[in-house]
Motif scaffolding. Structure first.
Motif, PDB file in Angstrom:
ATOM      1  N   HIS A   1       0.331  17.579  23.937  1.00 15.09           N
ATOM      2  CA  HIS A   1       0.668  17.922  22.555  1.00 15.09           C
ATOM      3  C   HIS A   1      -0.523  17.534  21.687  1.00 15.09           C
ATOM      4  O   HIS A   1      -1.434  16.815  22.125  1.00 15.09           O
ATOM      5  CB  HIS A   1       1.948  17.218  22.095  1.00 15.09           C
ATOM      6  N   SER A   2      -0.528  17.986  20.466  1.00 12.96           N
ATOM      7  CA  SER A   2      -1.636  17.708  19.547  1.00 12.96           C
ATOM      8  C   SER A   2      -1.138  16.839  18.399  1.00 12.96           C
ATOM      9  O   SER A   2       0.003  16.961  17.953  1.00 12.96           O
ATOM     10  CB  SER A   2      -2.217  19.008  18.999  1.00 12.96           C
ATOM     11  N   ASN A   3      -2.034  15.949  17.968  1.00 11.68           N
ATOM     12  CA  ASN A   3      -1.764  15.167  16.761  1.00 11.68           C
ATOM     13  C   ASN A   3      -2.996  15.203  15.872  1.00 11.68           C
ATOM     14  O   ASN A   3      -3.897  16.014  16.091  1.00 11.68           O
ATOM     15  CB  ASN A   3      -1.349  13.731  17.114  1.00 11.68           C
ATOM     16  N   ASP A   4      -3.058  14.305  14.880  1.00  9.83           N
ATOM     17  CA  ASP A   4      -4.182  14.319  13.943  1.00  9.83           C
ATOM     18  C   ASP A   4      -5.512  14.039  14.634  1.00  9.83           C
ATOM     19  O   ASP A   4      -6.566  14.464  14.159  1.00  9.83           O
ATOM     20  CB  ASP A   4      -3.964  13.288  12.834  1.00  9.83           C
ATOM     21  N   GLU A   5      -5.462  13.299  15.746  1.00  9.07           N
ATOM     22  CA  GLU A   5      -6.693  12.946  16.446  1.00  9.07           C
ATOM     23  C   GLU A   5      -7.162  14.037  17.397  1.00  9.07           C
ATOM     24  O   GLU A   5      -8.341  14.142  17.703  1.00  9.07           O
ATOM     25  CB  GLU A   5      -6.489  11.640  17.226  1.00  9.07           C
ATOM     26  N   GLY A   6      -6.243  14.832  17.922  1.00  7.24           N
ATOM     27  CA  GLY A   6      -6.618  15.861  18.879  1.00  7.24           C
ATOM     28  C   GLY A   6      -5.546  16.040  19.936  1.00  7.24           C
ATOM     29  O   GLY A   6      -4.380  15.684  19.731  1.00  7.24           O
ATOM     30  N   GLN A   7      -5.948  16.544  21.087  1.00  4.79           N
ATOM     31  CA  GLN A   7      -4.999  16.818  22.156  1.00  4.79           C
ATOM     32  C   GLN A   7      -4.680  15.541  22.929  1.00  4.79           C
ATOM     33  O   GLN A   7      -5.570  14.772  23.277  1.00  4.79           O
ATOM     34  CB  GLN A   7      -5.562  17.870  23.099  1.00  4.79           C
ATOM     35  N   VAL A   8      -3.398  15.323  23.190  1.00  5.73           N
ATOM     36  CA  VAL A   8      -2.941  14.156  23.945  1.00  5.73           C
ATOM     37  C   VAL A   8      -2.420  14.643  25.295  1.00  5.73           C
ATOM     38  O   VAL A   8      -1.560  15.521  25.366  1.00  5.73           O
ATOM     39  CB  VAL A   8      -1.820  13.400  23.191  1.00  5.73           C
ATOM     40  N   TYR A   9      -2.960  14.051  26.349  1.00  3.49           N
ATOM     41  CA  TYR A   9      -2.552  14.402  27.707  1.00  3.49           C
ATOM     42  C   TYR A   9      -1.591  13.330  28.218  1.00  3.49           C
ATOM     43  O   TYR A   9      -1.940  12.154  28.277  1.00  3.49           O
ATOM     44  CB  TYR A   9      -3.771  14.463  28.634  1.00  3.49           C
TER      45      TYR A   9
ATOM     46  N   VAL B   1      -3.475  10.018  27.427  1.00  6.60           N
ATOM     47  CA  VAL B   1      -4.931   9.947  27.273  1.00  6.60           C
ATOM     48  C   VAL B   1      -5.348  10.873  26.142  1.00  6.60           C
ATOM     49  O   VAL B   1      -4.851  11.998  26.022  1.00  6.60           O
ATOM     50  CB  VAL B   1      -5.665  10.362  28.567  1.00  6.60           C
ATOM     51  N   THR B   2      -6.271  10.400  25.311  1.00  5.72           N
ATOM     52  CA  THR B   2      -6.874  11.219  24.259  1.00  5.72           C
ATOM     53  C   THR B   2      -8.391  11.121  24.382  1.00  5.72           C
ATOM     54  O   THR B   2      -8.925  10.041  24.656  1.00  5.72           O
ATOM     55  CB  THR B   2      -6.459  10.729  22.858  1.00  5.72           C
ATOM     56  N   ILE B   3      -9.089  12.247  24.186  1.00  7.22           N
ATOM     57  CA  ILE B   3     -10.552  12.259  24.155  1.00  7.22           C
ATOM     58  C   ILE B   3     -10.996  12.602  22.742  1.00  7.22           C
ATOM     59  O   ILE B   3     -10.594  13.636  22.186  1.00  7.22           O
ATOM     60  CB  ILE B   3     -11.139  13.270  25.150  1.00  7.22           C
ATOM     61  N   LEU B   4     -11.819  11.749  22.148  1.00  7.89           N
ATOM     62  CA  LEU B   4     -12.354  11.970  20.807  1.00  7.89           C
ATOM     63  C   LEU B   4     -13.878  12.066  20.876  1.00  7.89           C
ATOM     64  O   LEU B   4     -14.508  11.276  21.589  1.00  7.89           O
ATOM     65  CB  LEU B   4     -11.969  10.824  19.872  1.00  7.89           C
ATOM     66  N   PRO B   5     -14.490  12.982  20.143  1.00  6.79           N
ATOM     67  CA  PRO B   5     -15.956  13.042  20.146  1.00  6.79           C
ATOM     68  C   PRO B   5     -16.588  11.834  19.462  1.00  6.79           C
ATOM     69  O   PRO B   5     -17.697  11.405  19.818  1.00  6.79           O
ATOM     70  CB  PRO B   5     -16.263  14.341  19.383  1.00  6.79           C
ATOM     71  N   SER B   6     -15.895  11.269  18.479  1.00  4.87           N
ATOM     72  CA  SER B   6     -16.397  10.095  17.751  1.00  4.87           C
ATOM     73  C   SER B   6     -15.242   9.485  16.970  1.00  4.87           C
ATOM     74  O   SER B   6     -14.144  10.049  16.900  1.00  4.87           O
ATOM     75  CB  SER B   6     -17.525  10.487  16.784  1.00  4.87           C
ATOM     76  N   VAL B   7     -15.486   8.315  16.392  1.00  2.00           N
ATOM     77  CA  VAL B   7     -14.514   7.678  15.503  1.00  2.00           C
ATOM     78  C   VAL B   7     -15.223   7.326  14.201  1.00  2.00           C
ATOM     79  O   VAL B   7     -16.427   7.039  14.200  1.00  2.00           O
ATOM     80  CB  VAL B   7     -13.895   6.408  16.135  1.00  2.00           C
ATOM     81  N   PRO B   8     -14.521   7.348  13.070  1.00  4.91           N
ATOM     82  CA  PRO B   8     -15.197   7.088  11.784  1.00  4.91           C
ATOM     83  C   PRO B   8     -15.692   5.659  11.629  1.00  4.91           C
ATOM     84  O   PRO B   8     -16.675   5.407  10.931  1.00  4.91           O
ATOM     85  CB  PRO B   8     -14.119   7.431  10.746  1.00  4.91           C
ATOM     86  N   ASP B   9     -15.024   4.712  12.274  1.00  3.55           N
ATOM     87  CA  ASP B   9     -15.390   3.297  12.150  1.00  3.55           C
ATOM     88  C   ASP B   9     -15.236   2.648  13.518  1.00  3.55           C
ATOM     89  O   ASP B   9     -14.122   2.366  13.964  1.00  3.55           O
ATOM     90  CB  ASP B   9     -14.491   2.609  11.121  1.00  3.55           C
ATOM     91  N   ILE B  10     -16.355   2.390  14.194  1.00  2.84           N
ATOM     92  CA  ILE B  10     -16.299   1.888  15.567  1.00  2.84           C
ATOM     93  C   ILE B  10     -15.713   0.483  15.620  1.00  2.84           C
ATOM     94  O   ILE B  10     -15.003   0.139  16.582  1.00  2.84           O
ATOM     95  CB  ILE B  10     -17.700   1.923  16.220  1.00  2.84           C
ATOM     96  N   VAL B  11     -15.948  -0.337  14.606  1.00  2.00           N
ATOM     97  CA  VAL B  11     -15.398  -1.694  14.617  1.00  2.00           C
ATOM     98  C   VAL B  11     -13.880  -1.650  14.513  1.00  2.00           C
ATOM     99  O   VAL B  11     -13.166  -2.358  15.246  1.00  2.00           O
ATOM    100  CB  VAL B  11     -16.004  -2.544  13.480  1.00  2.00           C
ATOM    101  N   SER B  12     -13.355  -0.808  13.624  1.00  2.00           N
ATOM    102  CA  SER B  12     -11.898  -0.658  13.508  1.00  2.00           C
ATOM    103  C   SER B  12     -11.307  -0.136  14.812  1.00  2.00           C
ATOM    104  O   SER B  12     -10.196  -0.532  15.196  1.00  2.00           O
ATOM    105  CB  SER B  12     -11.557   0.297  12.360  1.00  2.00           C
TER     106      SER B  12
END
Length: 385
Positions: A257-265, A273-284
């Motif tokens: 299914h899909s959410n705000d972050e992308g596709q969830v397997y 599992v979710t794959i993201l190309p990047s995150v806005p704040d790596i420390v968070s």
């Protein structure tokens, strides 16, 4: 400036392909750190990522295309006749850059082409040369027909390996131990700080920050978490292996299914599992984790991600293929598992608790300031020669 002298440092890089990863992050950090110490820093090369980032950081840069490096069969053969024009372009570009009378020129070489083309010329002109070895050693180097020449030229430069593991590998290739040194990568400990205690959800959040390429072993991690309940794995990264990773997930997935972050397997009713190309704040992102894992299957010189995660107080698992692993106390500061072993990684994940590891090695070994100090000591030594 702690060293008491100013260097004019050229960083050079002419890669076959370019993408933003740990080596690029570390190179930019090194540029900024040396610049803050009063050295003049500039980039010369064809790496689109570094050219773009240098522009954003107001680091002087010079876009120079000399042709592909000799790291494929055809490019290695054609380098026989391409090298002469390539060398001429490089020398002209460096000589065109203004240097004040009180500055010593230094060249930091990050890729194969300029090491082969410029090292002899630099030695003849009394310009100190440092080969910065962020890349893993693979077939592109071990079976390269230009390796014998590179081995001879290494005696005219100082090779900086980013871990003791990498140094041993270069010594095995025939490098001279007297001019091969180790300076581990460093991070800004002011940026990567320990999180406050927070109430966790019932789902155990695992994170992985890695380039999606075979040597990073992300496929091993996916297989390792498959049958562990109440797990959500977030993989942050892009790379040439992304399609293969997604295909593996699709073959193992019950539903998506899909959410705000992308596709969830969903690998099971409670494992996703979710794959993201990047995150806005790596420390968070690190602070959101219960566990960080870097499952490298092949030589990974000194990856930044596990260092950053440990600095944030996140329990960390890495493999013994990571150069970082030899600096941590296994079982106390992090968990180190054999590379390429899905079953052992699976058991390590199940046995990991939520306790925070006290990673003293982060402070003692991977401090950004300490890294810059070590480079300045190299400069001081080269100035005396």
């Amino acid at each position: 400036m702690s060293a008491g002298f100013s260097m004019h440092i050229f960083f050079t890089r002419f890669p076959l392909e370019s993408q933003f990863g740990g080596a690029e992050v570390q190179t930019l950090s090194l540029m900024e750190g040396l610049k803050e110490r009063g050295h003049h820093v500039a980039f010369l090369g064809s790496c689109p990522v570094l050219l773009e980032k240098c522009f954003a950081l107001s680091v002087p840069y010079f876009d120079l295309n000399i042709g592909p490096p000799p790291v494929t069969k055809w490019h290695a053969i054609s380098f026989l006749w391409r090298q002469f024009l390539m060398r001429k372009k490089l020398i002209n570009a460096i000589n065109e850059q203004p240097v004040t009378r009180n500055e010593q020129r230094v060249i930091f070489m990050l890729s194969l082409s300029e090491k082969l083309l410029l090292t002899t010329w630099a030695a003849q002109n009394k310009i100190p040369v440092f080969w910065i070895e962020h890349d893993s050693i693979g077939r592109w180097l071990r079976w390269n027909p230009w390796l014998p020449k590179l081995r001879r030229l290494s005696r005219l430069a100082t090779t900086v390996a980013v871990s003791d593991m990498s140094k041993r590998m270069y010594l095995d290739l025939g490098w001279n131990p007297e001019n091969t040194v180790v300076i581990p990568n460093g991070i800004d400990l002011r940026k990567f700080y320990k999180r406050q205690k927070i109430l966790r959800s019932t789902t155990f959040h695992i994170g992985c920050v890695a380039r999606l390429s075979p040597e990073k072993g992300v496929d091993i991690l996916i297989k390792a978490v498959k049958n562990i309940p109440n797990i959500h794995l977030t993989i942050v990264g892009t790379g040439r292996d992304e399609n293969c990773i997604r295909k593996l997930l699709e073959q193992s997935t019950l539903e998506t299914h899909s959410n705000d972050e992308g596709q969830v397997y969903h690998l099971s009713p409670t494992t996703s599992v979710t794959i993201l190309p990047s995150v806005p704040d790596i420390v968070s992102f690190y602070h959101s984790l219960d566990l960080f894992i870097l499952p490298s299957r092949d030589h990974d010189p000194c990856p930044l991600a596990p260092i950053e995660a440990m600095a944030c107080g996140i329990p960390t698992i890495m493999t013994d293929a990571c150069g970082t692993a030899q600096y941590v106390e296994n079982g106390k500061e992090a968990i180190v598992v054999p590379a390429g072993n899905t079953e052992v990684l699976h058991e390590a994940i199940k046995q990991t608790t939520l306790r925070t590891y006290e990673a003293a090695s982060v402070q003692n070994t991977f401090s950004f300031e300490r890294m810059i100090d070590r480079y300045e000591l190299l400069f001081a030594h080269s100035a005396k020669l």
